[in-house]
Design a protein around this motif. Structure first.
Motif, PDB file in Angstrom:
ATOM      1  N   HIS A 187      -4.378  -5.599   5.740  1.00 33.03           N
ATOM      2  CA  HIS A 187      -3.862  -5.327   4.332  1.00 33.03           C
ATOM      3  C   HIS A 187      -3.384  -6.520   3.497  1.00 33.03           C
ATOM      4  O   HIS A 187      -3.212  -6.568   2.336  1.00 33.03           O
ATOM      5  CB  HIS A 187      -2.525  -4.429   4.559  1.00 33.03           C
ATOM      6  N   ASN A 235      -7.987   3.262  -1.762  1.00 38.33           N
ATOM      7  CA  ASN A 235      -7.715   4.448  -1.056  1.00 38.33           C
ATOM      8  C   ASN A 235      -8.082   5.626  -2.036  1.00 38.33           C
ATOM      9  O   ASN A 235      -8.084   6.868  -1.194  1.00 38.33           O
ATOM     10  CB  ASN A 235      -6.534   4.556  -0.048  1.00 38.33           C
ATOM     11  N   GLY A 259      -4.432  -4.375   1.053  1.00 39.66           N
ATOM     12  CA  GLY A 259      -3.547  -3.470   0.517  1.00 39.66           C
ATOM     13  C   GLY A 259      -4.270  -2.383  -0.439  1.00 39.66           C
ATOM     14  O   GLY A 259      -5.495  -2.459  -0.352  1.00 39.66           O
ATOM     15  N   GLU A 260      -3.488  -1.999  -1.292  1.00 42.35           N
ATOM     16  CA  GLU A 260      -4.213  -1.003  -2.175  1.00 42.35           C
ATOM     17  C   GLU A 260      -4.320  -1.486  -3.643  1.00 42.35           C
ATOM     18  O   GLU A 260      -3.377  -1.644  -4.430  1.00 42.35           O
ATOM     19  CB  GLU A 260      -3.374   0.270  -2.247  1.00 42.35           C
ATOM     20  N   CYS A 311       0.938  -1.185  -0.098  1.00 40.59           N
ATOM     21  CA  CYS A 311      -0.053  -0.099  -0.058  1.00 40.59           C
ATOM     22  C   CYS A 311       0.849   1.280  -0.100  1.00 40.59           C
ATOM     23  O   CYS A 311       1.706   1.295   0.569  1.00 40.59           O
ATOM     24  CB  CYS A 311      -0.808   0.123   1.102  1.00 40.59           C
ATOM     25  N   PHE A 327      -0.098   4.028   1.486  1.00 41.16           N
ATOM     26  CA  PHE A 327      -0.609   4.772   2.786  1.00 41.16           C
ATOM     27  C   PHE A 327      -0.042   3.977   3.727  1.00 41.16           C
ATOM     28  O   PHE A 327       0.100   2.888   3.839  1.00 41.16           O
ATOM     29  CB  PHE A 327      -1.933   4.901   2.812  1.00 41.16           C
ATOM     30  N   ARG A 328       0.024   4.438   4.880  1.00 37.96           N
ATOM     31  CA  ARG A 328       0.361   3.845   6.276  1.00 37.96           C
ATOM     32  C   ARG A 328      -0.745   4.222   7.204  1.00 37.96           C
ATOM     33  O   ARG A 328      -0.406   4.697   8.439  1.00 37.96           O
ATOM     34  CB  ARG A 328       1.848   4.144   6.626  1.00 37.96           C
ATOM     35  N   CYS A 329      -2.084   3.961   6.995  1.00 34.16           N
ATOM     36  CA  CYS A 329      -2.901   4.259   8.335  1.00 34.16           C
ATOM     37  C   CYS A 329      -2.528   3.794   9.287  1.00 34.16           C
ATOM     38  O   CYS A 329      -2.434   2.537   9.367  1.00 34.16           O
ATOM     39  CB  CYS A 329      -4.682   3.776   7.454  1.00 34.16           C
ATOM     40  N   TYR A 379      -4.255   2.434  11.665  1.00 34.87           N
ATOM     41  CA  TYR A 379      -5.059   1.426  12.231  1.00 34.87           C
ATOM     42  C   TYR A 379      -5.121   0.265  11.270  1.00 34.87           C
ATOM     43  O   TYR A 379      -5.633  -0.855  11.698  1.00 34.87           O
ATOM     44  CB  TYR A 379      -6.655   1.998  12.257  1.00 34.87           C
ATOM     45  N   CYS A 380      -4.376   0.223  10.379  1.00 34.63           N
ATOM     46  CA  CYS A 380      -4.130  -0.742   9.433  1.00 34.63           C
ATOM     47  C   CYS A 380      -2.778  -1.069   9.229  1.00 34.63           C
ATOM     48  O   CYS A 380      -2.341  -2.289   9.272  1.00 34.63           O
ATOM     49  CB  CYS A 380      -4.922  -0.338   8.133  1.00 34.63           C
ATOM     50  N   MET A 381      -1.894  -0.146   8.594  1.00 40.04           N
ATOM     51  CA  MET A 381      -0.396  -0.569   8.495  1.00 40.04           C
ATOM     52  C   MET A 381       0.402   0.333   9.329  1.00 40.04           C
ATOM     53  O   MET A 381       1.029   1.261   8.524  1.00 40.04           O
ATOM     54  CB  MET A 381      -0.260  -0.627   6.984  1.00 40.04           C
TER      55      MET A 381
HETATM   56 FE1  SF4 Z   1      -4.907   2.419   4.577  1.00 38.15          FE
HETATM   57 FE2  SF4 Z   1      -6.069   0.804   2.938  1.00 38.15          FE
HETATM   58 FE3  SF4 Z   1      -3.437   0.972   2.916  1.00 38.15          FE
HETATM   59 FE4  SF4 Z   1      -4.633  -0.051   4.902  1.00 38.15          FE
HETATM   60  S1  SF4 Z   1      -4.671  -0.969   2.878  1.00 38.15           S
HETATM   61  S2  SF4 Z   1      -3.262   1.437   4.917  1.00 38.15           S
HETATM   62  S3  SF4 Z   1      -6.805   0.953   5.237  1.00 38.15           S
HETATM   63  S4  SF4 Z   1      -5.257   2.814   2.629  1.00 38.15           S
END
Ligand code: SF4
Ligand code: SAM
Ligand code: SF4
Length: 371
Positions: free
Chosen positions: A367, A134, A101-102, A50, A52-54, A56-58
């Motif tokens: 993810h 995302n 993942g994305e 991914c 992103f590094r949200c 709550y997820c990664m």
């Molecule tokens: Fe954020 Fe989705 Fe990436 Fe998880 S998989 S870090 S929720 S964008």
């Protein structure tokens, strides 16, 4: 060196190879588990990576430069995903969701969409083919995905306030680019588009009303998701969960809302409509109001492990079946006992005081398994 990495990646989450029963009959289009729940929905993770590094997820501290994502050779190919999807459809699956993942990071995803769009359900109908993203690459890809046969999209967005959103995705990604992706999806003809907002108390709960205000009247369905204890890395705490009942109360201080009936069995969101006709919202209360009773979802990880619950610690290695020369009929036959023996209901049990965590095994990360 390459081989060492593959071996380590493949050791993640114990996954026995399913057995092909010595005798079997052709799939009937209906398969129920031990709690009488049919198999209807398959979520397919097409990448564990991914951009992103949200938190709550990664979370960045875990998923850093040294983290070993799956190597290319471990991933299911598009042909393998389509073969498995066909077997699931033969057992009654009517909905496929591409996720990760994305998912838009997976090269050539439109080709997979095109292959899946050709599948037909047991009743001869086209499948409900959808994707969760995302939104970061959606402006570029919406049109091609639509042309390939994707029916719907869900976009994740946690705040309207740019600073809050940049902090939550932890890669400084701006809100404006996600909104542009949503506009591109609307322009490409997707509808109704859903937007998922994960609500974390003390982090973005003050964004509930601004998000509702933005999407009211736009045709987009905003859904508020309770922050979940999925995986083993996000440092989840109950006091950071804002119960959906409180989300609703905050919205009702501002607008009149009426409840709507569920449209399909196994629907995760409780739906409400604005009394003035400005559209609807959804509440996904996975923590405070578990919906295991109707859960008809299976999840296929990026490397082909089948998980029958989001909170599972073990999968079933379908890739090994695929790569050892089994026929489509044999693969469908091997799936049947996995679903028939399923009794998962983690969220319901979580709310019971005497429920112990599964014996020391690591819960699968979101993810990797797909949201
Ligand atoms: Fe954020 Fe989705 Fe990436 Fe998880 S998989 S870090 S929720 S964008
Ligand atoms: N990367 C894509 C995205 O973010 O939309 C798809 C994968 S993501 C894992 C799927 C969904 O899971 C997103 O809507 C995300 O917000 C949600 N999610 C991830 N971690 C969560 C958590 N701990 N609690 C609740 N929802 C979560
Ligand atoms: Fe389904 Fe497991 Fe979630 Fe319950 S906890 S709703 S069984 S995925």
């Amino acid at each position: 060196m390459g081989e060492t990495i593959i071996a380590l990646a493949d050791l993640r989450y114990a996954a026995p190879v399913p057995q092909v029963p010595p005798t079997w009959s052709a799939p009937s289009g209906h398969l129920a588990d031990r709690l009488h729940r049919p198999l209807r929905d398959l979520r397919i993770s097409v990448t564990d990576r991914c951009n992103f590094r949200c938190s709550y997820c990664m979370p960045k501290e875990v998923f850093d430069r040294d983290y070993r994502f799956l190597p290319q050779t471990s991933l299911l190919t598009f042909e393998e995903i389509t073969r498995l999807a066909r077997a699931f459809v033969a057992h009654g699956v009517t909905k496929l969701r591409l996720t990760g993942g994305e998912p838009l990071l997976r090269k050539g995803l439109e080709d997979l969409v095109r292959m899946l769009a050709e599948l037909r359900g047991a009743d001869g109908q086209a499948l409900d083919l959808t994707l969760t993203t995302n939104g970061s690459l959606l402006a570029r890809k919406a049109q091609a995905l639509r042309e390939a046969g994707l029916k719907r999209v869900t976009v994740s967005l946690d705040a309207m306030d740019d600073a809050v959103f940049r902090r939550m995705n932890d890669v400084d990604f701006p809100v404006a680019d996600v909104l542009e992706g949503i506009r591109a999806a609307q322009h490409a003809g997707f509808g109704p588009i859903k937007v998922n907002m994960v609500v974390k108390r003390g982090t973005n709960d003050h964004e509930i009303v601004p998000m509702a205000k933005h999407f009211r009247g736009s045709g987009v369905v905003l859904r508020f998701i309770e922050y979940m204890d999925v995986g083993a890395t996000n440092g989840w705490r109950m006091d950071e969960v804002l119960p959906s009942a409180q989300v609703l109360a905050r919205l009702r201080e501002r607008w009149a809302l009426d409840p709507l009936e569920a449209t399909t069995m196994g629907e995760t969101a409780e739906r409400w409509r604005y009394a003035d006709g400005a559209g609807e919202i959804g509440l996904i209360s996975s923590v405070t109001q578990a919906f295991c009773r109707d859960c008809n979802r299976a999840r296929l990880s990026t490397e082909g492990k089948l998980f029958t619950c989001l909170f599972a610690t073990r999968g079933h290695d379908l890739r090994a079946l695929l790569r050892s020369g089994h026929s489509d009929d044999e693969i469908a036959a091997a799936l049947a006992p996995i679903w028939s023996e399923r009794a998962d209901r983690y969220s319901e049990l979580r709310s019971q005081a005497d429920h112990a965590e599964p014996g020391g095994e690591r819960r699968v990360e979101m993810h990797y398994i797909g949201g």
